[in-house]
Design a protein around this motif. Structure first.
Motif, PDB file in Angstrom:
ATOM      1  N   GLY A  42       0.794  -1.217   0.000  1.00 26.77           N
ATOM      2  CA  GLY A  42       0.000   0.000   0.000  1.00 26.77           C
ATOM      3  C   GLY A  42       0.828   1.270   0.000  1.00 26.77           C
ATOM      4  O   GLY A  42       0.281   2.383   0.019  1.00 26.77           O
ATOM      5  N   GLY A  43       2.156   1.128  -0.008  1.00 24.34           N
ATOM      6  CA  GLY A  43       3.043   2.282  -0.073  1.00 24.34           C
ATOM      7  C   GLY A  43       3.170   3.049   1.226  1.00 24.34           C
ATOM      8  O   GLY A  43       3.641   4.190   1.232  1.00 24.34           O
ATOM      9  N   ASP A  44       2.795   2.430   2.350  1.00 24.02           N
ATOM     10  CA  ASP A  44       2.857   3.105   3.645  1.00 24.02           C
ATOM     11  C   ASP A  44       4.051   2.552   4.430  1.00 24.02           C
ATOM     12  O   ASP A  44       3.941   1.583   5.175  1.00 24.02           O
ATOM     13  N   THR A  45       5.211   3.165   4.262  1.00 23.21           N
ATOM     14  CA  THR A  45       6.430   2.662   4.895  1.00 23.21           C
ATOM     15  C   THR A  45       6.387   2.811   6.417  1.00 23.21           C
ATOM     16  O   THR A  45       6.948   1.987   7.147  1.00 23.21           O
ATOM     17  N   GLY A  46       5.722   3.862   6.899  1.00 24.29           N
ATOM     18  CA  GLY A  46       5.592   4.033   8.330  1.00 24.29           C
ATOM     19  C   GLY A  46       4.773   2.913   8.956  1.00 24.29           C
ATOM     20  O   GLY A  46       5.153   2.368  10.009  1.00 24.29           O
ATOM     21  N   LEU A  47       3.692   2.575   8.316  1.00 25.36           N
ATOM     22  CA  LEU A  47       2.855   1.475   8.799  1.00 25.36           C
ATOM     23  C   LEU A  47       3.609   0.157   8.718  1.00 25.36           C
ATOM     24  O   LEU A  47       3.482  -0.689   9.614  1.00 25.36           O
ATOM     25  N   GLU A  48       4.403  -0.020   7.689  1.00 30.48           N
ATOM     26  CA  GLU A  48       5.183  -1.246   7.560  1.00 30.48           C
ATOM     27  C   GLU A  48       6.131  -1.403   8.751  1.00 30.48           C
ATOM     28  O   GLU A  48       6.240  -2.495   9.336  1.00 30.48           O
ATOM     29  N   THR A  49       6.802  -0.325   9.114  1.00 34.19           N
ATOM     30  CA  THR A  49       7.716  -0.367  10.264  1.00 34.19           C
ATOM     31  C   THR A  49       6.960  -0.717  11.538  1.00 34.19           C
ATOM     32  O   THR A  49       7.414  -1.534  12.354  1.00 34.19           O
ATOM     33  N   GLU A  50       5.804  -0.105  11.733  1.00 36.55           N
ATOM     34  CA  GLU A  50       4.991  -0.375  12.913  1.00 36.55           C
ATOM     35  C   GLU A  50       4.477  -1.809  12.903  1.00 36.55           C
ATOM     36  O   GLU A  50       4.428  -2.470  13.953  1.00 36.55           O
ATOM     37  N   ALA A  51       4.095  -2.307  11.724  1.00 39.11           N
ATOM     38  CA  ALA A  51       3.583  -3.675  11.616  1.00 39.11           C
ATOM     39  C   ALA A  51       4.664  -4.696  11.959  1.00 39.11           C
ATOM     40  O   ALA A  51       4.395  -5.712  12.602  1.00 39.11           O
ATOM     41  N   VAL A  52       5.889  -4.426  11.532  1.00 34.73           N
ATOM     42  CA  VAL A  52       7.005  -5.309  11.867  1.00 34.73           C
ATOM     43  C   VAL A  52       7.200  -5.332  13.381  1.00 34.73           C
ATOM     44  O   VAL A  52       7.408  -6.393  13.992  1.00 34.73           O
TER      45      VAL A  52
END
Length: 241
Positions: free
Chosen positions: A81-91
């Motif tokens: 989805g192109g949301d790098t901030g969310l990706e970091t939080e999801a990890v």
């Protein structure tokens, strides 16, 4: 759909002295969306999950499939989805998320159900779910805990590693194949001689329990958390229909 499993999980952890908090704003982990290819629809679901558990020290779920989705799928959904901030939080959330047997054994150092006071004088066989076995690599963690429960009689399940046929939306898209796989699993459950089939995913147990009820097979399904939560003082009782 299975509040008894959540209650059992809470009782186990509180028995060990831990505080259990249930974030009321949590929802689905998004696995069904992802498995069906709806990544864009899964994005807000993942965002909600990450926000709900952002401040938790440790996150536990009595479901191998949900934990597998949180660890392996949610960062991928955010990245797609192109949301790098969310990706970091999801990890970060994924690294703090544990399946129940993993938490008990790997994090809390519980080596025997005796430490929980578990008592379950019934004949049981065990079905390992696919997500727990293949994605989380749980091995025999759940079974090892079950075997140490006081009073239990554990019977081996023939071809235990075979899928039960549920597979989330697979059972809806391929009902004939799913039903045939359930039939094979049910035959093995009956052949084990056990009265109860346990496991670590309510989805598998729902699928098998419904199929056995439909076919008049006199067996029950029960999540392993309910077995561990059962004690002589508060024994498990089958729910009335």
């Amino acid at each position: 759909m299975f509040p008894r499993v959540a209650v059992a999980t809470t009782r186990i952890l509180e028995r060990l002295g831990h505080e259990v908090i249930f974030p009321e704003n949590q929802g689905c982990c998004g696995q069904m969306h992802v498995n069906s290819g709806y990544l864009a629809d899964a994005l807000p679901v993942v965002r909600n999950h990450v926000r709900a558990f952002a401040d938790a020290d440790i996150i536990v779920a009595p479901s191998g499939s949900c934990v597998a989705s949180v660890r392996h799928q949610q960062p991928m959904v955010a990245r797609a989805g192109g949301d790098t901030g969310l990706e970091t939080e999801a990890v970060s959330v994924g690294e703090r998320t544990w399946e129940l047997s993993q938490l008990l054994i790997d994090v809390l150092g519980v080596t025997s159900a005796a430490e929980l006071g578990s008592w379950f004088p019934h004949t049981v066989t065990y079905h390992p779910s696919c997500h727990g076995s293949r994605l989380l690599r749980l091995g025999d963690r759940q079974l090892d805990l079950i075997r140490t429960v006081d009073g239990i009689d554990v019977r081996p399940l023939p071809d235990a590693a075979e899928c039960c046929g549920f597979g989330g939306t697979f059972s809806f898209k391929n009902p004939d194949v799913s039903g045939a796989m359930a039939e094979a699993k049910i035959r093995n459950i009956a052949g084990s001689g056990a009265d109860i089939c346990t496991g670590g995913d309510t989805a598998c147990l729902l699928h098998l329990g419904g199929a056995m009820e439909k076919r008049g097979v006199g067996k029950q399904t029960l999540h392993f958390a309910e077995i561990l939560a059962s004690t002589k003082e508060e024994p498990w009782a089958a729910p009335s229909n």
